[in-house]
Design a protein around this motif. Structure first.
Motif, short mmCIF file in Angstrom:
data_model
loop_
_atom_site.label_atom_id
_atom_site.label_comp_id
_atom_site.label_asym_id
_atom_site.label_seq_id
_atom_site.Cartn_x
_atom_site.Cartn_y
_atom_site.Cartn_z
N VAL A 280 -9.96 -2.09 -5.36
CA VAL A 280 -9.24 -2.62 -6.53
C VAL A 280 -10.20 -2.96 -7.66
CG1 VAL A 280 -7.63 -4.41 -7.33
CG2 VAL A 280 -7.56 -3.67 -4.96
N SER A 281 -9.77 -2.65 -8.88
CA SER A 281 -10.43 -3.15 -10.09
C SER A 281 -9.33 -3.71 -10.99
CB SER A 281 -11.19 -2.03 -10.81
OG SER A 281 -10.29 -1.16 -11.46
N ASP A 282 -9.68 -4.06 -12.20
CA ASP A 282 -8.68 -4.60 -13.13
C ASP A 282 -7.70 -3.53 -13.61
OD1 ASP A 282 -9.67 -7.18 -13.07
OD2 ASP A 282 -11.10 -6.80 -14.69
N THR A 283 -8.10 -2.25 -13.51
CA THR A 283 -7.27 -1.18 -14.08
C THR A 283 -6.85 -0.12 -13.07
OG1 THR A 283 -9.26 0.05 -14.72
CG2 THR A 283 -8.30 -1.45 -16.36
N ARG A 284 -7.50 -0.07 -11.91
CA ARG A 284 -7.21 0.98 -10.93
C ARG A 284 -7.06 0.39 -9.53
NH1 ARG A 284 -8.79 6.24 -13.00
NH2 ARG A 284 -8.81 5.98 -15.27
N ILE A 285 -6.33 1.13 -8.69
CA ILE A 285 -6.26 0.80 -7.27
C ILE A 285 -6.36 2.10 -6.50
CG2 ILE A 285 -3.72 0.88 -7.10
CD1 ILE A 285 -4.03 -1.62 -5.19
N GLN A 286 -6.98 2.03 -5.34
CA GLN A 286 -7.23 3.23 -4.54
C GLN A 286 -6.92 2.92 -3.08
OE1 GLN A 286 -11.41 4.94 -3.98
NE2 GLN A 286 -10.62 6.22 -5.64
N PHE A 287 -6.25 3.86 -2.42
CA PHE A 287 -5.89 3.71 -1.02
C PHE A 287 -6.45 4.90 -0.24
CE2 PHE A 287 -2.58 1.82 -3.61
CZ PHE A 287 -2.37 0.59 -3.03
N ARG A 288 -7.17 4.62 0.83
CA ARG A 288 -7.64 5.70 1.70
C ARG A 288 -6.89 5.60 3.02
NH1 ARG A 288 -11.67 9.21 1.93
NH2 ARG A 288 -12.85 8.25 0.22
N ALA A 289 -6.08 6.64 3.30
CA ALA A 289 -5.31 6.71 4.54
C ALA A 289 -5.73 7.96 5.29
CB ALA A 289 -3.82 6.74 4.23
N GLY A 290 -6.65 7.81 6.23
CA GLY A 290 -7.14 8.98 6.96
C GLY A 290 -7.82 9.95 6.00
N PRO A 291 -7.39 11.21 5.95
CA PRO A 291 -8.03 12.20 5.08
C PRO A 291 -7.52 12.19 3.65
CG PRO A 291 -6.32 13.27 6.36
CD PRO A 291 -6.35 11.83 6.81
N VAL A 292 -6.62 11.26 3.32
CA VAL A 292 -5.99 11.25 2.00
C VAL A 292 -6.52 10.08 1.17
CG1 VAL A 292 -3.82 11.25 0.73
CG2 VAL A 292 -3.90 12.22 3.03
N LEU A 293 -6.86 10.37 -0.07
CA LEU A 293 -7.30 9.34 -1.02
C LEU A 293 -6.33 9.33 -2.18
CD1 LEU A 293 -9.61 7.29 -1.57
CD2 LEU A 293 -10.68 9.07 -2.98
N LEU A 294 -5.63 8.22 -2.37
CA LEU A 294 -4.65 8.05 -3.44
C LEU A 294 -5.21 7.07 -4.46
CD1 LEU A 294 -1.77 8.32 -4.68
CD2 LEU A 294 -1.06 6.51 -3.13
N THR A 295 -5.39 7.52 -5.69
CA THR A 295 -5.91 6.68 -6.77
C THR A 295 -4.84 6.53 -7.84
OG1 THR A 295 -8.14 7.53 -6.39
CG2 THR A 295 -7.75 6.40 -8.47
N SER A 296 -4.68 5.33 -8.35
CA SER A 296 -3.63 5.09 -9.34
C SER A 296 -4.09 4.13 -10.41
CB SER A 296 -2.37 4.53 -8.66
OG SER A 296 -1.41 4.12 -9.61
N LYS A 297 -3.60 4.38 -11.63
CA LYS A 297 -3.72 3.37 -12.66
C LYS A 297 -2.78 2.22 -12.33
CE LYS A 297 -4.87 6.50 -16.49
NZ LYS A 297 -4.43 7.00 -17.82
N LEU A 298 -3.10 1.04 -12.83
CA LEU A 298 -2.23 -0.12 -12.66
C LEU A 298 -1.40 -0.33 -13.91
CD1 LEU A 298 -4.94 -2.41 -11.06
CD2 LEU A 298 -2.98 -1.44 -9.86
#
Length: 374
Positions: free
Chosen positions: A224-242
């Protein structure tokens, strides 16, 4: 670039990817998947500039390289190939088409320049922690129904994830509200999350993440940062703006002095709401609750269809306060009771004040429901 991959493995990855790629975007490259093959791995990337998904799968890399292809078309082709197929993709470079072969099937797809594909770099994400997939699934499932779809109040179009003081100390809390109902669920604060900023995770990101949580990953790493969040689920990396906005001070709408307590069996109550509400075709489907000691009467009236009523007695109802009549939207009642296991607790003040709803078996969850006139 040239590689071979198992059809089932490639299909599962493309299912994640194509749902993020923009199908009707004015920027054509955003409808494409970026494929990079090297060292026995195929890396697939898609983005709509708000969310980016990266997934790695095993592949037989015959010639390393990188290219793009239309995500939805590629997914549809692979989905229709026979089970057990081995898919071969071959791109000679430059503006040449991408060739796809599987058994006796062959096709070619136009590609777009790799240099046009945007890079959604997450940057520095200073806070990191982990949650079990089951815990994160619970936070999402018990709150996302209350996310607002009203775009003008964009700051309500997601789940507010933050650290808050609970009864036993600091907790990780998820909150969603649309102004008519509020859902608040908390869990034990994981190590590393103590200093995270309060962030609003967008609805689309929540929905994509929820799909990944059914794929079998045991623990989810969260950055987590102030503007982004990232989730790593096994082989998948999901990055999103907040969502760049301020979530309202939701604690102010949670009633504190509601002392008329109704407890009712979840299944009996939910079924009765469904039967009574069926009389009305209106989207709001108002249902009136008439509560007396150990008796609950649910009723609904439709100008076109007539009237419906059902009583629940002491076999599933416990109530010892003064009688009260109060109305709610049937859909809102069902959305909340869907999250409750066996017994629903309503705490009323009066027929016009917000009602507090709890799951008697899960003190970590709390819901607030605004009444309506019936």
């Amino acid at each position: 670039m040239k590689f071979k991959a198992d059809r089932a493995t490639l299909l599962r990855a493309l299912a994640h990817i194509q749902s993020v790629a923009e199908k009707r975007n004015t920027i054509p490259i955003l409808a494409n998947v970026l494929m990079s093959a090297e060292d026995g791995l195929l890396r697939l990337t898609a983005t709509d500039m708000e969310i980016a998904v990266v997934e790695e799968i095993a592949a037989e890399v015959l010639r390393p390289g990188v290219t793009t292809a239309p995500a939805a078309v590629l997914y549809d082709i692979v989905r229709k190939l026979p089970d057990g197929s081995v898919v071969e993709l071959d791109h000679s470079g430059s503006e040449a088409p991408l060739s796809l072969r599987a058994a006796k099937y062959a096709t070619s797809l136009n590609v777009l320049p790799v240099d046009d594909f945007p890079s959604m770099v997450a940057g520095d994400l200073p806070h990191s922690f982990a949650l079990s997939a089951a815990t994160l699934r619970g936070l999402i499932d018990r709150t996302r129904f209350a996310i607002s779809t009203e775009e003008t109040r964009y700051y309500l179009n997601g789940i507010y994830l933050h650290v808050a003081e609970g009864q036993t100390g600091p907790m990780l809390r998820a909150v969603a509200t649309d102004g008519h109902r509020l859902a608040r669920v908390e869990t034990e604060l994981p190590s590393g999350a103590e200093a995270i900023p309060g962030v609003i995770v967008p609805r689309k990101t929540i929905n994509e993440l929820r799909k990944l949580l059914d794929e079998g990953a045991a623990d989810i790493e969260i950055f987590v940062s102030d503007t982004r969040i990232q989730f790593r689920a096994g082989p998948v990396l999901l990055t999103s703006k907040l969502i760049d906005g301020t979530f309202p001070e939701y604690e102010r709408v949670i009633p504190k002095g509601n002392d008329r307590i109704l407890r009712v069996g979840k299944r009996d109550f939910a079924d009765a709401v469904g039967r009574v509400a069926a009389i009305s075709q209106e989207r709001s489907r108002p249902v009136k609750l008439s509560v007396a000691p150990n008796l609950l009467t649910l009723s609904a009236v439709s100008p076109d269809q007539g009237m419906a009523k059902e009583e629940l007695d002491e076999t599933s109802v416990a109530y010892e306060s003064e009688p009260i009549e109060i109305g709610f939207q049937a859909r809102y009642l069902n959305d909340i009771t869907d999250q409750i296991e066996t017994e629903v607790e309503f705490a009323f003040a009066d027929s016009a004040a917000p009602t507090l709803v709890r799951d008697t078996n899960s003190p970590s969850a709390l819901y607030v429901l605004m009444p309506m006139r019936v």
